[in-house]
Scaffold this motif. Structure first.
Motif, PDB file in Angstrom:
ATOM      1  N   HIS A 195      -2.036 -21.615 -17.012  1.00 34.43           N
ATOM      2  CA  HIS A 195      -1.268 -22.484 -17.387  1.00 34.43           C
ATOM      3  C   HIS A 195       0.146 -22.654 -16.241  1.00 34.43           C
ATOM      4  O   HIS A 195      -0.223 -21.757 -15.351  1.00 34.43           O
ATOM      5  CB  HIS A 195      -0.314 -21.975 -18.647  1.00 34.43           C
ATOM      6  N   GLY A 196       0.805 -23.608 -16.063  1.00 29.56           N
ATOM      7  CA  GLY A 196       1.631 -23.895 -14.875  1.00 29.56           C
ATOM      8  C   GLY A 196       0.984 -23.812 -13.677  1.00 29.56           C
ATOM      9  O   GLY A 196       1.423 -23.457 -12.657  1.00 29.56           O
ATOM     10  N   SER A 197      -0.353 -24.662 -13.681  1.00 30.04           N
ATOM     11  CA  SER A 197      -1.132 -24.821 -12.372  1.00 30.04           C
ATOM     12  C   SER A 197      -1.668 -23.608 -11.614  1.00 30.04           C
ATOM     13  O   SER A 197      -1.905 -23.861 -10.689  1.00 30.04           O
ATOM     14  CB  SER A 197      -0.293 -25.768 -11.451  1.00 30.04           C
ATOM     15  N   GLY A 198      -1.490 -22.669 -12.477  1.00 26.52           N
ATOM     16  CA  GLY A 198      -2.171 -21.329 -11.867  1.00 26.52           C
ATOM     17  C   GLY A 198      -1.219 -20.509 -10.854  1.00 26.52           C
ATOM     18  O   GLY A 198      -1.555 -19.997 -10.037  1.00 26.52           O
ATOM     19  N   LYS A 199       0.240 -21.089 -11.009  1.00 29.17           N
ATOM     20  CA  LYS A 199       1.141 -20.546  -9.885  1.00 29.17           C
ATOM     21  C   LYS A 199       1.036 -19.019  -9.850  1.00 29.17           C
ATOM     22  O   LYS A 199       1.571 -18.458  -8.920  1.00 29.17           O
ATOM     23  CB  LYS A 199       2.493 -21.101  -9.890  1.00 29.17           C
ATOM     24  N   PHE A 200       0.855 -18.443 -10.928  1.00 31.31           N
ATOM     25  CA  PHE A 200       1.034 -16.850 -10.953  1.00 31.31           C
ATOM     26  C   PHE A 200       0.248 -16.035 -10.057  1.00 31.31           C
ATOM     27  O   PHE A 200       0.542 -15.089  -9.347  1.00 31.31           O
ATOM     28  CB  PHE A 200       0.690 -16.423 -12.419  1.00 31.31           C
ATOM     29  N   LEU A 201      -0.935 -16.748  -9.699  1.00 33.46           N
ATOM     30  CA  LEU A 201      -1.861 -16.205  -8.758  1.00 33.46           C
ATOM     31  C   LEU A 201      -1.531 -16.339  -7.473  1.00 33.46           C
ATOM     32  O   LEU A 201      -2.149 -15.689  -6.356  1.00 33.46           O
ATOM     33  CB  LEU A 201      -3.299 -16.633  -9.233  1.00 33.46           C
ATOM     34  N   GLU A 202      -0.431 -17.139  -7.131  1.00 33.33           N
ATOM     35  CA  GLU A 202      -0.116 -17.599  -5.575  1.00 33.33           C
ATOM     36  C   GLU A 202       0.566 -16.636  -4.964  1.00 33.33           C
ATOM     37  O   GLU A 202       0.277 -16.023  -3.558  1.00 33.33           O
ATOM     38  CB  GLU A 202       0.500 -18.705  -5.362  1.00 33.33           C
ATOM     39  N   ASN A 203       1.260 -15.605  -5.615  1.00 35.36           N
ATOM     40  CA  ASN A 203       1.912 -14.479  -4.902  1.00 35.36           C
ATOM     41  C   ASN A 203       2.037 -13.374  -5.835  1.00 35.36           C
ATOM     42  O   ASN A 203       2.722 -13.438  -6.926  1.00 35.36           O
ATOM     43  CB  ASN A 203       3.457 -14.902  -4.613  1.00 35.36           C
ATOM     44  N   LEU A 204       1.177 -12.221  -5.599  1.00 36.23           N
ATOM     45  CA  LEU A 204       1.348 -11.255  -6.331  1.00 36.23           C
ATOM     46  C   LEU A 204       2.283 -10.104  -6.089  1.00 36.23           C
ATOM     47  O   LEU A 204       2.099  -9.077  -6.738  1.00 36.23           O
ATOM     48  CB  LEU A 204      -0.241 -10.720  -6.469  1.00 36.23           C
ATOM     49  N   GLU A 205       2.823 -10.093  -5.088  1.00 31.14           N
ATOM     50  CA  GLU A 205       3.741  -9.026  -4.458  1.00 31.14           C
ATOM     51  C   GLU A 205       4.886  -8.602  -5.556  1.00 31.14           C
ATOM     52  O   GLU A 205       5.373  -9.895  -5.758  1.00 31.14           O
ATOM     53  CB  GLU A 205       4.332  -9.526  -3.144  1.00 31.14           C
ATOM     54  N   ASP A 206       5.130  -7.627  -5.672  1.00 31.27           N
ATOM     55  CA  ASP A 206       6.223  -6.987  -6.392  1.00 31.27           C
ATOM     56  C   ASP A 206       5.752  -7.042  -7.950  1.00 31.27           C
ATOM     57  O   ASP A 206       6.703  -6.729  -8.856  1.00 31.27           O
ATOM     58  CB  ASP A 206       7.299  -7.393  -6.131  1.00 31.27           C
ATOM     59  N   LYS A 207       4.719  -7.594  -8.334  1.00 30.47           N
ATOM     60  CA  LYS A 207       4.491  -7.897  -9.652  1.00 30.47           C
ATOM     61  C   LYS A 207       4.050  -7.049 -10.570  1.00 30.47           C
ATOM     62  O   LYS A 207       4.325  -6.476 -11.608  1.00 30.47           O
ATOM     63  CB  LYS A 207       3.483  -9.272  -9.778  1.00 30.47           C
ATOM     64  N   LYS A 208       3.444  -6.068  -9.602  1.00 30.72           N
ATOM     65  CA  LYS A 208       3.073  -4.697 -10.458  1.00 30.72           C
ATOM     66  C   LYS A 208       4.276  -3.896 -10.747  1.00 30.72           C
ATOM     67  O   LYS A 208       4.357  -3.176 -11.880  1.00 30.72           O
ATOM     68  CB  LYS A 208       2.200  -3.678  -9.574  1.00 30.72           C
ATOM     69  N   GLU A 209       5.303  -3.882  -9.792  1.00 28.36           N
ATOM     70  CA  GLU A 209       6.475  -3.107 -10.154  1.00 28.36           C
ATOM     71  C   GLU A 209       7.171  -3.808 -11.392  1.00 28.36           C
ATOM     72  O   GLU A 209       7.790  -2.983 -12.197  1.00 28.36           O
ATOM     73  CB  GLU A 209       7.712  -3.321  -8.798  1.00 28.36           C
ATOM     74  N   GLU A 210       7.343  -4.989 -11.373  1.00 26.54           N
ATOM     75  CA  GLU A 210       7.726  -5.734 -12.699  1.00 26.54           C
ATOM     76  C   GLU A 210       7.094  -5.207 -13.859  1.00 26.54           C
ATOM     77  O   GLU A 210       7.846  -5.068 -15.025  1.00 26.54           O
ATOM     78  CB  GLU A 210       8.104  -7.277 -12.616  1.00 26.54           C
ATOM     79  N   ILE A 211       5.804  -5.175 -13.634  1.00 33.26           N
ATOM     80  CA  ILE A 211       5.065  -4.948 -15.166  1.00 33.26           C
ATOM     81  C   ILE A 211       5.291  -3.322 -15.464  1.00 33.26           C
ATOM     82  O   ILE A 211       5.531  -3.131 -16.486  1.00 33.26           O
ATOM     83  CB  ILE A 211       3.518  -5.100 -14.657  1.00 33.26           C
ATOM     84  N   ASN A 212       5.611  -2.440 -14.563  1.00 31.50           N
ATOM     85  CA  ASN A 212       5.800  -1.217 -14.612  1.00 31.50           C
ATOM     86  C   ASN A 212       7.222  -1.058 -15.192  1.00 31.50           C
ATOM     87  O   ASN A 212       7.363  -0.040 -16.164  1.00 31.50           O
ATOM     88  CB  ASN A 212       5.370  -0.242 -13.551  1.00 31.50           C
ATOM     89  N   ARG A 213       7.963  -1.660 -14.826  1.00 35.84           N
ATOM     90  CA  ARG A 213       9.270  -1.630 -15.282  1.00 35.84           C
ATOM     91  C   ARG A 213       9.348  -2.045 -16.735  1.00 35.84           C
ATOM     92  O   ARG A 213      10.073  -1.616 -17.666  1.00 35.84           O
ATOM     93  CB  ARG A 213      10.291  -2.852 -14.538  1.00 35.84           C
ATOM     94  N   TYR A 214       8.816  -3.123 -17.207  1.00 43.09           N
ATOM     95  CA  TYR A 214       8.635  -3.589 -18.551  1.00 43.09           C
ATOM     96  C   TYR A 214       8.113  -2.515 -19.400  1.00 43.09           C
ATOM     97  O   TYR A 214       8.614  -2.195 -20.324  1.00 43.09           O
ATOM     98  CB  TYR A 214       7.578  -4.803 -18.587  1.00 43.09           C
TER      99      TYR A 214
END
Length: 315
Positions: free
Chosen positions: A197-216
Motif C-alpha cells: 500500500h502507499g505505492s510501496g514507499k516503505f521499502l524505499e528507505n529502511l534506515e533506522d526502521k529496525k530501531e523504531e520497531i525495537n522501541r515499539y
C-alpha cells in the motif's frame, strides 16, 4: 532466515471463476496453507466494483468457515474497515468466533474504506460527514474498550459481549508506515506494515526502521505486559500474469513486486536482516488457483515451514 513465521494474505480473486467457485478455491487455498505450515491466513476486505467475480467483500463469514475447517493456523481479517462498521458489531462477531475457535482469530484494524460514495453512505454516513481518520480513531478506541474494559462496560453501561470473560482476539494495527506505532501500543495491538500500500514507499528507505520497531516492542511490553508481534506484508507476482489492479486512490495504490523465487528469497533475507520483523505476510497475486497453491508449496519447502511450531499463545 531469523524470522520464524510466514503467513498468507487472500483478496478473493480467481481468474475465469464465478464468485462461488472462487470462494471454494479460497477455502482450499487456506487448507493447503495449514498443511504447508503457514502461520496465519488473512482475508482482506475490499469493496471493488471492477472485479465482479470476487469471492467476498467483507470476509467475516469466510473467516468463520475457514476456522471451522482448520485446526492450527490462525485466521483473520487484514483488515476490517473499522470506520465502516459499528464497534459493537465488530467486537461481538470477533470475540465470539475467537472463543469458538480456541483463540485463533486475528482482527486487523484498517482505515481502508470503499471507493464508491454510495457504498460509504450505505455502510456509515459518518465517513462522508466527519472524515475517515476521525471515525477510525473513535471506532478503534471503542473496540479496544469493549475488549479490555469489559467489566466496567458491563457494570456502568450495561454492555455484555458473550462470552463474558472470554478470549480477546489478537488485534493488529494495519499501516503502510511506522507512523502509528504509539497508537497501536495504546490499542494493545500488534503491528503489520503493508509494503504494497502507499505505492510501496516503505521499502524505499529502511534506515533506522529496525530501531523504531525495537522501541515499539519495548514500550508495548512495558505498558501492556506482553510482547507484541510485528509483520511485514509483501505483494508478489511470481509469473508473467498480473490481473490484480487497485482502483483505490493513489495513497492506497498497490506496489506489486515482480520476482522469481530466488529473488523473493533474497529479498526476504535482506528485509529480515534490516528490520528483524517477526513474520512476513505474502500476498501472491497469481490468479490461477493451482499455480497459487504450487507457489505456496515452493515457498513452504524452501523455508521448511512444516517443521515450525508457531507460537499461537492464548491470552
Amino acid at each position: 532466515m531469523k524470522t520464524k513465521s510466514i503467513g498468507l494474505l487472500e483478496l478473493g480473486y480467481r481468474s475465469g471463476k464465478d464468485s462461488i467457485t472462487a470462494l471454494n478455491d479460497v477455502v482450499d487455498y487456506a487448507l493447503h496453507a495449514e498443511r504447508l505450515g503457514y502461520s496465519r491466513f488473512w482475508l482482506a476486505e475490499h469493496h471493488y466494483s471492477h472485479l465482479k467475480n470476487l469471492a467476498f467483500s467483507n470476509p467475516d463469514i469466510v473467516i468463520a468457515m475457514i476456522a471451522g475447517m482448520t485446526e492450527k493456523i490462525r485466521v483473520g481479517s487484514a483488515g476490517t474497515s473499522v470506520p465502516s462498521y459499528s464497534p459493537y458489531a465488530v467486537a461481538t462477531n470477533y470475540k465470539l468466533i475467537n472463543n469458538i475457535f480456541n483463540g485463533r482469530i486475528d482482527l486487523g484494524l484498517s482505515k481502508g474504506i470503499p471507493e464508491s460514495e454510495h457504498t460509504k453512505n450505505l455502510l456509515n454516513p459518518d465517513i462522508l460527514e466527519r472524515g475517515t481518520g476521525v471515525v477510525f480513531k473513535e471506532n478503534a478506541n471503542e473496540i479496544h474498550e469493549l475488549f479490555y474494559s469489559e467489566a466496567e462496560k458491563n457494570e456502568k453501561e450495561g454492555i455484555l459481549i458473550p462470552p463474558y470473560g472470554g478470549l480477546i482476539p489478537d488485534l493488529w494495527y494495519l499501516s503502510s508506515s511506522l507512523n502509528n506505532l504509539d497508537e497501536a501500543i495504546t490499542l494493545h495491538s500488534n503491528y503489520c506494515v503493508s509494503a504494497f500500500h502507499g505505492s510501496g514507499k516503505f521499502l524505499e528507505n529502511l534506515e533506522d526502521k529496525k530501531e523504531e520497531i525495537n522501541r515499539y516492542r519495548d514500550s508495548f511490553a512495558q505498558q501492556n505486559g506482553f510482547a507484541p508481534k510485528i509483520s511485514l506484508a509483501l505483494a508478489i507476482n511470481l509469473s508473467e500474469v498480473n490481473e490484480i489492479k487497485s482502483d483505490a486512490e493513489e495513497s492506497e495504490s498497490f506496489k506489486i513486486l515482480n520476482l522469481n523465487f530466488e529473488e523473493l528469497f533474497e529479498l526476504i533475507e535482506k528485509l529480515d536482516e534490516k528490520l528483524a520483523v517477526d513474520e512476513f505476510i505474502l500476498y501472491d497475486t497469481e490468479p490461477d488457483s493451482d499455480k497459487k497453491t504450487e507457489n505456496a508449496e515452493m515457498i513452504s519447502n524452501h523455508y521448511n515451514l512444516q517443521s515450525i511450531q508457531h507460537e499461537n499463545a492464548v491470552r
